[in-house]
Design an enzyme around this catalytic site. Structure first.
Site, mmCIF file in Angstrom:
data_model
loop_
_atom_site.group_PDB
_atom_site.id
_atom_site.type_symbol
_atom_site.label_atom_id
_atom_site.label_comp_id
_atom_site.label_asym_id
_atom_site.label_seq_id
_atom_site.Cartn_x
_atom_site.Cartn_y
_atom_site.Cartn_z
ATOM 1 N N ASP A 104 -2.371 -35.510 24.910
ATOM 2 C CA ASP A 104 -2.874 -35.364 23.713
ATOM 3 C C ASP A 104 -4.619 -35.930 23.756
ATOM 4 O OD1 ASP A 104 -0.774 -34.120 22.962
ATOM 5 O OD2 ASP A 104 -0.503 -35.188 21.001
ATOM 6 N N ASP A 139 6.743 -36.346 22.381
ATOM 7 C CA ASP A 139 5.791 -35.341 21.625
ATOM 8 C C ASP A 139 4.755 -34.535 22.894
ATOM 9 O OD1 ASP A 139 4.285 -34.202 19.531
ATOM 10 O OD2 ASP A 139 3.056 -35.844 19.352
ATOM 11 N N ASP A 145 3.739 -41.545 18.521
ATOM 12 C CA ASP A 145 4.510 -40.236 18.593
ATOM 13 C C ASP A 145 5.311 -40.053 19.722
ATOM 14 O OD1 ASP A 145 3.246 -39.670 16.286
ATOM 15 O OD2 ASP A 145 1.588 -38.429 17.244
ATOM 16 N N ARG A 177 0.803 -24.708 24.962
ATOM 17 C CA ARG A 177 -0.333 -25.544 24.973
ATOM 18 C C ARG A 177 -1.588 -25.129 24.232
ATOM 19 N NH1 ARG A 177 0.828 -23.257 29.444
ATOM 20 N NH2 ARG A 177 2.198 -24.803 29.747
#
Length: 448
Positions: free
Chosen positions: A275, A271, A247, A327
């Site tokens: 994550d 991206d 990503d 976020r």
């Protein structure tokens, strides 16, 4: 007459001392503010990249923390010891490196930090405090910034280091910019420690932490991560496999546990910057500097992936700077403590699937945009549903019209499960986070 002269002399000495103290304090505050300004400006001058393949039906990582109350209790003992050490240091003089940042105060005052690098692993706090990284292994020195062959990586490169089976504490011989051809797939029990060198992972793929445990990433500049993939990449000395499209995350934590991301500078990725997905848990994200990005931090794979309900993440001592938009956590438990949110475009803390969020001692400075003053945002959820979600703000500092919309049961038992370290006063956030991001450590000196 003599007593009067003595009294005048004492008063004069006292006055000089007070003036010196006030002057020193003023100079320190100016230096912190200047550091914060330069830090944001410096981040604008760099460009870089990352990745991670997503799969469905992954089992919850076997290392998931099942008793967060026990974690909080064990961490509290470490914190008590740390605070005793800070107090002892402060007795030695007016100037001290103990500024309330419990992680940094554990190691940064040591001028021999380079000889005691692995002590860093003893300084973790929060849900990721058990991340040992490569503490029990040998040192591996990265001497070559190249990444020419992702199937048979060259010894001396970062890729060759991170795929090894044994625990390793990975350091860098010199300053370097590493442009990764494909995602950097790490193995368990690794520390990437860039202290003492200026190391950028940039303009290519970035870091993937997938189905592993015990990783520490410290001191990197990670930026301008690109989408890569659909090639064969080596993940261990005995295995190389086909990887789908990555990503473009700076750091992707996928089905992993006991991970500590500390003192990195992250920006401008395709991206996410960090994550945390697919059943990952026992994570601490601390002392990082985030700038110029949209989806800054995704915590949870998707709303329907219920295994993320056990996710526990500590977000502490970070500086969320310029150019950040949003976020979001989905499921799980999140302790957001003593961070400095100086900029956002849409909101600072969002959620979409009933996460428990405990916000303590943060500074939230709202943008001038009147429609973006709210710190919080519940996504695609009706009011009668999100009002049941446990979101609490405790002793946060709300600046420039910022406001936090709480919900849930107030002093709920769920909040006890988020307490991963004690919050300092929000008035200390400026000094606690003044050094967020990659540090300019040099051998033989305290790491200021």
């Amino acid at each position: 007459m003599a007593s009067q002269k003595l009294a005048c002399l004492c008063f004069g000495v006292l006055l000089i001392f007070v003036v010196c103290v006030l002057t020193a304090t003023n100079l320190r505050n100016k230096e912190i503010s200047r550091s914060r300004k330069l830090k944001t400006e410096d981040s604008q001058s760099f460009n870089s990249s990352a990745m991670a393949t997503r799969l469905d039906g992954v089992k919850l990582n076997e290392h998931a923390v099942t008793d967060p109350d026990k974690v909080a209790h064990e961490v509290s003992k470490l914190i008590h010891m740390s605070e005793q050490n800070i107090t002892a240091r402060r007795k030695l003089g007016f100037f001290s490196c103990g500024n309330g940042n419990l992680i940094d105060d554990c190691w940064r005052c040591d001028r021999n930090w380079n000889k005691n690098r692995k002590h860093l692993a003893d300084c973790g706090m929060g849900f990721g405090s058990k991340a040992n990284g490569g503490r029990n292994g040998s040192y591996y020195v990265v001497t070559d910034p190249s990444d020419e062959d992702v199937v048979n990586p060259k010894p001396g490169t970062l890729r060759h280091a991170v795929i090894q089976v044994e625990p390793l504490w990975i350091i860098f011989k010199r300053d370097m910019v590493i442009k990764l051809k494909q995602e950097l797939i790490m193995n368990s029990f690794k520390t990437i420690d860039a202290r003492g060198a200026n190391v950028h992972i940039a303009n290519g793929a970035c870091i993937t932490i997938q189905f592993i445990t015990n990783v520490i990433i410290h001191g990197l500049h990670i930026h301008d991560c690109k989408r890569t993939g659909n090639v064969t990449v080596r993940s261990s000395p005995s295995h190389a496999g086909f990887r789908g499209t990555a990503d473009g995350d700076a750091i992707n934590i996928f089905g992993s546990s006991h991970i500590w991301i500390d003192h990195n500078s992250l920006s401008h990725c395709t991206d996410g910057l960090v994550d945390v997905v697919m059943g990952s848990t026992a994570i601490t994200i601390s002392n990082n500097h985030f700038t110029h990005h949209d989806e800054v931090m995704l915590l949870g794979h998707k709303d329907s992936y219920t295994q993320d309900k056990l996710m526990q993440v500590t977000v502490a001592y970070n500086h969320f700077g310029e150019g950040l938009i949003q976020r979001m956590p989905r499921h799980g438990y999140f302790h957001v403590v003593n961070n400095d949110y100086t900029h956002w475009k849409m909101y600072a803390v969002g959620g979409s699937a009933n996460p428990t969020i405990n916000s303590q001692g943060n500074r939230y400075a709202a943008p001038n945009n009147r429609s973006a003053k709210e710190v919080t945002k519940r996504l695609d959820t009706k009011t009668n549903e999100w009002m049941k979600w446990n979101w609490r703000s405790e002793k946060d500092l709300l600046v420039n019209g910022a406001f936090f919309t709480p919900s849930g049961e107030g002093a709920s038992a769920d909040y006890a499960q988020t307490l991963s370290l004690p919050a300092k006063s929000a008035s200390m956030v400026d000094s606690i986070t003044a050094s967020a991001g990659a540090l300019g450590c040099r051998r033989g000196k305290p790491c200021y």
